[in-house]
Design a protein around this motif. Structure first.
Motif, PDB file in Angstrom:
ATOM      1  N   ILE A 193      -6.441   6.932  -9.392  1.00  0.00           N
ATOM      2  CA  ILE A 193      -5.770   5.636  -9.424  1.00  0.00           C
ATOM      3  C   ILE A 193      -6.102   4.891  -8.143  1.00  0.00           C
ATOM      4  O   ILE A 193      -5.796   5.358  -7.049  1.00  0.00           O
ATOM      5  N   SER A 194      -6.733   3.748  -8.275  1.00  0.00           N
ATOM      6  CA  SER A 194      -7.101   2.974  -7.103  1.00  0.00           C
ATOM      7  C   SER A 194      -5.873   2.273  -6.539  1.00  0.00           C
ATOM      8  O   SER A 194      -5.273   1.436  -7.217  1.00  0.00           O
ATOM      9  N   PRO A 195      -5.476   2.602  -5.303  1.00  0.00           N
ATOM     10  CA  PRO A 195      -4.308   1.920  -4.735  1.00  0.00           C
ATOM     11  C   PRO A 195      -4.548   0.432  -4.550  1.00  0.00           C
ATOM     12  O   PRO A 195      -3.633  -0.371  -4.628  1.00  0.00           O
ATOM     13  N   ILE A 196      -5.817   0.060  -4.301  1.00  0.00           N
ATOM     14  CA  ILE A 196      -6.129  -1.358  -4.139  1.00  0.00           C
ATOM     15  C   ILE A 196      -6.000  -2.074  -5.474  1.00  0.00           C
ATOM     16  O   ILE A 196      -5.475  -3.183  -5.554  1.00  0.00           O
ATOM     17  N   ARG A 199      -2.180  -2.381  -6.637  1.00  0.00           N
ATOM     18  CA  ARG A 199      -1.460  -3.233  -5.680  1.00  0.00           C
ATOM     19  C   ARG A 199      -1.919  -4.681  -5.787  1.00  0.00           C
ATOM     20  O   ARG A 199      -1.107  -5.606  -5.704  1.00  0.00           O
ATOM     21  N   LEU A 200      -3.221  -4.871  -5.961  1.00  0.00           N
ATOM     22  CA  LEU A 200      -3.742  -6.231  -6.100  1.00  0.00           C
ATOM     23  C   LEU A 200      -3.174  -6.902  -7.340  1.00  0.00           C
ATOM     24  O   LEU A 200      -2.739  -8.061  -7.293  1.00  0.00           O
ATOM     25  N   ARG A 201      -3.161  -6.177  -8.462  1.00  0.00           N
ATOM     26  CA  ARG A 201      -2.596  -6.745  -9.686  1.00  0.00           C
ATOM     27  C   ARG A 201      -1.116  -7.066  -9.509  1.00  0.00           C
ATOM     28  O   ARG A 201      -0.637  -8.119  -9.943  1.00  0.00           O
ATOM     29  N   PHE A 202      -0.404  -6.157  -8.871  1.00  0.00           N
ATOM     30  CA  PHE A 202       1.030  -6.379  -8.668  1.00  0.00           C
ATOM     31  C   PHE A 202       1.281  -7.649  -7.864  1.00  0.00           C
ATOM     32  O   PHE A 202       2.093  -8.503  -8.248  1.00  0.00           O
ATOM     33  N   TRP A 203       0.571  -7.787  -6.746  1.00  0.00           N
ATOM     34  CA  TRP A 203       0.806  -8.955  -5.898  1.00  0.00           C
ATOM     35  C   TRP A 203       0.318 -10.238  -6.550  1.00  0.00           C
ATOM     36  O   TRP A 203       0.933 -11.310  -6.375  1.00  0.00           O
ATOM     37  N   LEU A 204      -0.758 -10.174  -7.313  1.00  0.00           N
ATOM     38  CA  LEU A 204      -1.220 -11.373  -8.015  1.00  0.00           C
ATOM     39  C   LEU A 204      -0.193 -11.841  -9.041  1.00  0.00           C
ATOM     40  O   LEU A 204       0.077 -13.046  -9.163  1.00  0.00           O
ATOM     41  N   TRP A 205       0.385 -10.885  -9.783  1.00  0.00           N
ATOM     42  CA  TRP A 205       1.409 -11.263 -10.761  1.00  0.00           C
ATOM     43  C   TRP A 205       2.650 -11.808 -10.071  1.00  0.00           C
ATOM     44  O   TRP A 205       3.255 -12.783 -10.537  1.00  0.00           O
TER      45      TRP A 205
END
Length: 371
Positions: A193-196, A199-205
């Motif tokens: 699981i890529s942490p980037i 996390r990137l998807r979470f912050w973008l949403w």
């Protein structure tokens, strides 16, 4: 609520009938909204305000508006694009102060209203994981009389609704990102699981959600109810998670008891050397596990909407749903302040508040109102 965020409940079909259904739904909604859009070549209801205000931006005429300016920006942009691209029949009037075709100031609302059923359908799908239910919900919205009428005139409520719904959808997708990560960890998926990535998807949403809520408030102040509703759901999620933690601890304890009972039956011992998390007295009696709640039932909280909303950290909420909407709301006012150079941001907010505290009703304000 056990099916929320559980990908196993709604496996992907081989035939992409859901995306096809969304396309059909959009075309159906657009057909209802664009058909005969040039009819009633006059200003209807609050078009007497919003179309004139939008025209003022194009003619660089200073004015006062009792609402934030975003919807008038959109209408002004639609007028400009319609004139550049020659959209719609050349049927118009000069009631806004300049000759404008009815299509030019109405087509953006019709297009926006056509997308509302799609956003509703996707929001329902993300929450329920039921594609049929999602399409049914979207169909009801496409046929709703209020949405249909609002989408056929240069009014601002359709913009408020779609931005508010997009804010809610972004928040749900942010929670779903956390849910998908938790599911992969729980199922011991071998793929790293890529942490980037997550996390990137979470912050973008989350950022998209905050911007959308700010846009809703920039249409009308009552668009803030969408954001307040999100705060309420998050508060319920945090409280729900605190309560659910006790059930999860009970489920984990039950799992340990099952292991110990199996070990005792196999070896005739009740040792707990390999299970340091559980402290038992010498006289401890194992419960009747046949009548105890199953672990699957105990763990149903991990697949619920509010559980994963409760996983969103308060700092992320403060940044994306607190500070960011305020900044975006302030930035949206810049073109209006440039046109009305004698006004200040806080001065306009006070004027709007004072206006709504003293606004009247009836035909004197809305010519289409009945007595």
């Amino acid at each position: 609520m056990t099916a929320f965020f559980d990908d196993s409940v709604s496996p992907k079909p081989r035939f992409p009938w859901y995306p096809l259904g969304l396309v059909v739904l959009f075309l159906f909604a657009a057909g209802l909204r664009f058909w005969g859009l040039e009819r009633f070549n006059t200003l209807v209801f609050d078009e007497v305000y919003y179309t004139k205000f939008a025209n003022n931006y194009l003619t660089q005429t200073a004015f006062f508006d009792g609402h934030p300016p975003l919807s008038k920006y959109i209408i002004a942009a639609s007028i400009w694009l319609a004139e550049q691209w020659h959209l719609g029949p050349n049927i118009g009037n000069e009631l806004a102060g300049t000759f404008r075709t009815t299509w030019s100031y109405r087509w953006s609302a019709a297009l926006t209203g056509s997308f509302i059923p799609i956003v509703v359908a996707e929001l329902v799908r993300q929450v329920s994981q039921n594609r049929r239910f999602a399409l049914i919900a979207g169909s009801f919205v496409a046929l709703d009389g209020l949405f249909l009428v609002e989408s056929r005139y240069a009014l601002n409520n359709v913009y408020l609704v779609i931005f508010g719904l997009l804010g809610q959808l972004g928040l749900v997708l942010a929670a779903r990102t956390l849910a998908q990560r938790a599911q992969r960890l729980a199922r011991s998926v071998t793929t790293p699981i890529s942490p980037i990535g997550w996390r990137l998807r979470f912050w973008l949403w989350m950022i998209g959600s905050g911007v959308s809520f700010a846009a809703a408030a920039s249409i009308k102040w009552n668009g803030l109810w969408f954001l307040l509703g999100a705060y309420g759901c998050l508060a319920i999620g945090w409280l729900y998670r605190l309560v659910a933690q006790r059930n999860l601890q009970a489920a984990q304890r039950l799992r340990l008891l099952r292991k110990m009972q199996t070990a005792r039956q196999a070896e005739g011992t009740s040792t707990t050397e390999n299970i340091p998390d559980l402290q038992l007295s010498p006289n401890f009696q194992f419960p009747n596990l046949e009548t105890a709640p199953t672990i699957a039932k105990r763990l149903k909280f991990q697949r619920s909407l509010f559980w994963h909303l409760g996983q969103i950290h308060p700092i992320a909420v403060i940044l994306c749903l607190g500070i960011l909407p305020c900044l975006v709301y302030a930035l949206i006012w810049i073109p209006h302040l440039q046109l009305n150079s004698n006004e200040t941001f806080w001065g306009l907010q006070q004027q709007i508040l004072s206006y709504h505290q003293n606004v009247k009703s009836g035909k004197a304000v809305h010519p289409y109102c009945s007595d």
